[in-house]
Write an enzyme that holds these catalytic residues in place. Structure first.
Site, PDB file in Angstrom:
ATOM      1  N   ASP A  21      -9.792   2.083   2.232  1.00 37.88           N
ATOM      2  CA  ASP A  21      -9.870   1.526   3.591  1.00 37.88           C
ATOM      3  C   ASP A  21     -10.517   2.583   4.491  1.00 37.88           C
ATOM      4  O   ASP A  21     -11.362   2.270   5.331  1.00 37.88           O
ATOM      5  CB  ASP A  21      -8.484   1.170   4.127  1.00 37.88           C
ATOM      6  CG  ASP A  21      -7.843   0.029   3.347  1.00 37.88           C
ATOM      7  OD1 ASP A  21      -8.586  -0.828   2.840  1.00 37.88           O
ATOM      8  OD2 ASP A  21      -6.605   0.012   3.254  1.00 37.88           O
ATOM      9  N   LYS A  40       0.819  -1.223   0.000  1.00 35.74           N
ATOM     10  CA  LYS A  40       0.000   0.000   0.000  1.00 35.74           C
ATOM     11  C   LYS A  40       0.852   1.272   0.000  1.00 35.74           C
ATOM     12  O   LYS A  40       0.434   2.296  -0.523  1.00 35.74           O
ATOM     13  CB  LYS A  40      -0.964  -0.007   1.187  1.00 35.74           C
ATOM     14  CG  LYS A  40      -2.013  -1.117   1.079  1.00 35.74           C
ATOM     15  CD  LYS A  40      -3.008  -1.069   2.201  1.00 35.74           C
ATOM     16  CE  LYS A  40      -3.923  -2.294   2.126  1.00 35.74           C
ATOM     17  NZ  LYS A  40      -5.015  -2.251   3.085  1.00 35.74           N
TER      18      LYS A  40
END
Ligand code: ATR
Length: 266
Positions: free
Chosen positions: A100, A65
């Site tokens: 997220d 990420k």
């Protein structure tokens, strides 16, 4: 045909392929969703290769990420968190999002839990905790971060406006006055442990667990036993996928279909 995928390592047990494939079928889109297990030493090549091959979009999972953040033009949320979990390959280059964060906020909305003015405790100070803490702050909560390694709690709290950092020893006191407690540690993942003491729960709390294996973690079970409301991590997973689907395709996501596909494979 449009091609999307998830890139991570390991990634073979990812729930994103069945969730997105079900959504593509439901909306009758000519699209596929595949799995890419990339070599961590060649991750930049992997991103460039995906772009060169004309892949339309990627979901990015651990441990890439931050690499994804370096590769793309991040949107505001991704820039704040410093991590990207979704890439859109556009004509102007790759753009990165942090769903997220958005997925967490949509999970709370879905459960009618208002974060505006809430006292929210985030347990943990890793990548998941960063996304959740920035999300809570954006939604108007006051954030306290409690972590085993207290220095990391302070470092994260320094980045999140208005947040404070604490050690895990302070968790019971923080919970006593809180409205929301989120587990953003790996404690409880495929084990029957909780990072929060069972007797610290009370009925005015909402518990959110980023862990979704098992679906009913010890953290959530203890919360429920004390009368607290619970939100499982599968909701965050679902809604990050919903956000990605909507951004990639421009269509409303078939949320129920995606939820069913996800829960079938959990
Ligand atoms: P992620 O990016 O998925 O959030 P991470 O960066 O490895 O993963 O973070 C894991 C988090 O779980 C950290 O906050 C870690 O605490 P430390 O910073 O003290 O390492 C927390 N964690 C892991 N195992 C734990 C345990 N047994 N007890 C308490 N916290 C734990």
């Amino acid at each position: 045909m449009d091609v999307y995928g998830i890139i991570g390592n390991p990634v073979e047990h990812s729930l994103s392929p069945p969730m997105h494939q079900a959504a593509f079928r439901e909306r009758e889109l000519d699209a596929e969703f595949v799995t890419f297990e990339a070599d961590p030493d060649r991750i930049e090549e992997a991103f460039r290769g995906a772009e060169a091959l004309g892949i339309d979009g990627l979901t990015v999972t651990l441990p890439f990420k931050h690499d994804a953040f370096e590769f793309v033009e991040p949107d505001d949320r991704a820039r704040r968190v410093g991590a990207v979990n979704t890439i859109d390959f556009t004509e102007d280059g790759p753009v990165g999002y942090n769903y997220d964060l958005s997925g967490t906020l949509r999970a709370f909305e879905h459960h009618d839990v208002d974060l505006e003015g809430a006292d929210a405790v985030v347990v943990g100070a890793g990548g998941a905790a960063r996304a959740i803490a920035f999300g809570f702050e954006e939604a108007g909560a006051t954030v306290s971060i409690a972590n085993r390694t207290v220095e990391k709690a302070h470092d994260l709290a320094d980045d999140v406006p208005g947040a404070s950092g604490h050690g895990l020893d302070e968790l019971p006191d923080l919970m006593a006055d809180a409205d929301v407690v989120a587990n953003a540690t790996s404690v409880g993942l495929e084990s029957d442990e909780s990072v929060a003491p069972a007797d610290a729960w009370h009925e005015d709390l909402t518990a959110f667990d980023a862990v979704y294996k098992p679906l009913e973690t010890r953290f959530l079970k203890d919360a429920q036993a004390a009368g607290a409301q619970t939100i499982g991590g599968a909701w965050m997973l679902l809604f990050q996928g919903v956000e990605a689907f909507e951004m990639w395709t421009g269509e409303d996501a078939p949320v129920e279909t995606m939820n069913e596909a996800l829960r079938e494979h959990l």
